[in-house]
Design a protein around this motif. Structure first.
Motif, short mmCIF file in Angstrom:
data_model
loop_
_atom_site.label_atom_id
_atom_site.label_comp_id
_atom_site.label_asym_id
_atom_site.label_seq_id
_atom_site.Cartn_x
_atom_site.Cartn_y
_atom_site.Cartn_z
N LYS A 1 -10.25 107.71 84.22
CA LYS A 1 -10.80 109.00 84.62
C LYS A 1 -10.07 109.44 85.90
O LYS A 1 -9.99 108.69 86.87
N LEU A 2 -9.56 110.68 85.85
CA LEU A 2 -8.88 111.20 87.03
C LEU A 2 -9.91 111.85 87.94
O LEU A 2 -10.73 112.65 87.49
N CYS B 1 -5.46 114.46 96.97
CA CYS B 1 -5.51 113.01 96.80
C CYS B 1 -6.24 112.75 95.48
O CYS B 1 -7.34 113.28 95.27
N TYR B 2 -5.60 112.01 94.61
CA TYR B 2 -6.19 111.73 93.29
C TYR B 2 -6.28 110.23 93.07
O TYR B 2 -5.42 109.47 93.54
N VAL B 3 -7.29 109.85 92.30
CA VAL B 3 -7.41 108.43 91.93
C VAL B 3 -7.73 108.32 90.45
O VAL B 3 -8.28 109.25 89.86
N ILE C 1 -5.93 103.24 91.48
CA ILE C 1 -4.62 103.63 92.00
C ILE C 1 -4.81 104.99 92.68
O ILE C 1 -5.60 105.81 92.22
N VAL C 2 -4.10 105.20 93.78
CA VAL C 2 -4.31 106.39 94.61
C VAL C 2 -2.97 107.12 94.78
O VAL C 2 -1.97 106.49 95.10
N LEU C 3 -3.00 108.43 94.56
CA LEU C 3 -1.78 109.23 94.76
C LEU C 3 -2.05 110.34 95.76
O LEU C 3 -3.01 111.10 95.61
N LEU D 1 -0.65 108.09 86.17
CA LEU D 1 -1.31 108.92 87.20
C LEU D 1 -0.43 110.11 87.57
O LEU D 1 -0.91 111.25 87.64
N ILE D 2 0.85 109.87 87.78
CA ILE D 2 1.73 110.99 88.16
C ILE D 2 1.72 112.04 87.05
O ILE D 2 1.58 113.24 87.32
N LYS D 3 1.81 111.60 85.80
CA LYS D 3 1.81 112.57 84.68
C LYS D 3 0.52 113.39 84.66
O LYS D 3 0.54 114.60 84.46
#
Ligand code: 0OR
Length: 486
Positions: free
Chosen positions: A188-189, A229-231, A243-245, A300-302
């Motif tokens: 889940k994003l 900021c997304y996880v 994972i955190v971006l 996650l990047i996608k």
């Protein structure tokens, strides 16, 4: 029913405490008691032939017992336990040999006999502990247990790579299982904002592996205007970002990290959508060592690119701003080699060597090496200027030319290239923090994601190890090759 736990926390603890040299399994603890625990919890979980369809609930207590027992072991005890579990409850090699013979016989008979023989062989090839592992996955908290178990397995493999074929096998099994459980559809994003829970914000700060978060104001800025900021989270591990971006929203491809993680923009500023055309991925950190090689970063990047395109349909540029960890270390090693050879000709032209000598005096390599190790070189403006071209050239080669099993040696480069990005630009004095100078000599790289090409680039890199690079990078590489006559 509780005795294995008592054994772990009581008798075993006492034995361990008495054991000279620290808490390791002593022979008494490795003996019949451990066998009994394994027999009760692992072997008992295997359904007998007649119980093949027995509900998992039948084995729930044994499964829980195993989990409790394992959690009760110390970090020092776990490797021995894993070694025993995987060696004694792994594949039954004798049975596999026997079934191979039967398979050959079945090949001469009908298809039904062949398929049955193949199924028996497949079952025999599956380690016996696999049944227990999948049962653990069904317990509440079971998935997290398996993620942590894999982290232990990876640590063990690092400690004793030579003598652990069974543990290596277990690693493969756990990786396959976790890759299935943590594939995109199950992730889940979530966007993290200042309104997210304190606990989540604190975790995000703690897990930040690239540009450490310094304070609450710092984290507030990283989730504020012109930042995202997304996880990824997973249903079985609530509240745990996997994972955190971190993303900066800019109007051009950033060359400098201090401009992103510095004091601007103020958290109370209002975002002007017209000033946003570019997304800069400036930090990505995975939080669970047990999910290594599950490719969460790529997913996650996608997903984030899609999310940003929905929010900013006019967004046209996507790039990372990445450190070059390991570059200074590599450079120092090259200088040491050159010192042994008594030459500078792999790394510096004669003119550059002379210019540097004018600033730091004789014994150029020795002094340069020491200035790089101590980070002192950045204090001299003249030196910074003279070193720009040679260090950029060497860095381009380090990223583009240095390989590990055919792939880019640098892990960050390898990650973005696998995702299909282009090695697009190297930036001088892009990270002047002590960490940036000591690990990357201040250089940062932009790996640029041209969305229409990422799939193609990724396949090319994975299949042929071809690195798609910009003219700037290729020109620096060519200069390095010319000087070092490679
Ligand atoms: O776990 P893997 O490295 O095999 O792959 P992932 O895609 O799951 O994670 C990639 C990251 C770069 C996020 C991960 O390796 C990481 O957190 N590295 C340390 C921090 C960094 O260099 N960005």
């Amino acid at each position: 029913m509780r005795w294995p736990l008592l054994w772990a926390s009581g008798r075993q603890a006492a034995t361990l405490l008495c054991y000279p040299g620290g808490p390791r399994f002593c022979s008494a603890a490795r003996g019949p008691e451990m066998d009994e625990v394994l027999r009760r919890t692992v072997a008992a979980c295997e359904p007998q032939p007649r119980e093949k369809t027995a509900p998992a609930a039948l084995f729930e207590e044994q499964t829980r017992e195993f989990v409790r027992f394992y959690r009760g072991l110390s970090a020092e005890q776990r490797p021995d336990f894993l070694a025993k579990l995987t060696a004694e409850y792994g594949v039954q090699h004798g049975r596999v040999g026997e079934l191979c013979g039967r398979l050959a016989e079945a090949q001469c008979r009908d298809l039904g006999a062949l398929l049955q023989a193949e199924e028996r062989l497949r079952n025999a090839l599956t380690p016996r502990y696999s049944v227990l592992i999948s049962r653990i996955g069904r317990l509440e908290d079971g998935v997290k247990f398996i993620v942590d178990l894999r982290a232990d397995v990876l640590r063990y493999l690092k400690m004793r790579p030579a003598d652990s074929p069974h543990i290596k096998e277990m690693n493969g099994i756990l990786k396959t299982l976790l890759s299935n459980w943590f594939s995109t559809g199950f992730l889940k994003l979530e966007r993290v904002t200042w309104q997210s829970s304190c606990e989540l914000l604190q975790k995000i700060s703690q897990y930040e592996a690239v540009h450490p978060v310094r304070s609450w104001t710092d984290i507030k800025r990283r989730v504020g205007p012109y930042r995202r900021c997304y996880v990824f989270t997973h249903g079985t591990m609530p509240g745990e970002p996997l994972i955190v971006l971190h993303v900066a929203l800019t109007d051009d491809i950033s060359k400098n990290i201090q401009a992103i993680v510095g004091r601007d923009p103020a958290p109370e500023m209002t975002e002007d959508v017209n000033k946003i055309s570019t997304a800069i991925f400036y930090s990505i950190s995975s939080t669970q060592p047990g999910l290594q090689e599950v490719e969460l970063g790529n997913y996650l990047i996608k997903r984030v690119v899609k999310e940003l395109q929905d929010e900013f349909p006019h967004m046209k540029q996507f790039s990372s701003l990445s450190p070059v960890p390991g570059f200074t270390k590599w450079l120092v090693a090259i200088i040491s080699d050159q010192m042994k050879e008594g030459t500078t000709n792999r790394i510096l032209t004669q003119a550059e060597c002379k210019e540097i000598q004018e600033i730091i005096g004789d014994s150029v390599l020795e002094k340069l090496k020491s200035l790089l190790i101590t980070n002192e070189w950045v204090k001299s403006k003249k030196l910074v200027q003279v070193l720009e071209l040679p260090l950029m050239r060497l860095c381009a080669w380090y990223l583009y030319g240095e390989k590990h099993r055919g792939a880019a040696l640098n892990q960050v480069a390898n990650f973005h290239l696998q995702n299909g990005a282009v090695m697009w630009r190297l930036n001088w004095l892009a990270d002047t923090s002590p960490r940036g100078i000591s690990s990357s000599s201040g250089i940062m790289a932009n790996y640029r994601y041209f969305l229409e090409d990422t799939n193609y680039n990724s396949v090319q890199y994975l299949r042929t190890r071809h690195i798609e690079a910009s003219e700037q990078v290729l020109s620096l590489v060519a200069q390095f090759q010319k000087i070092s006559k490679l």
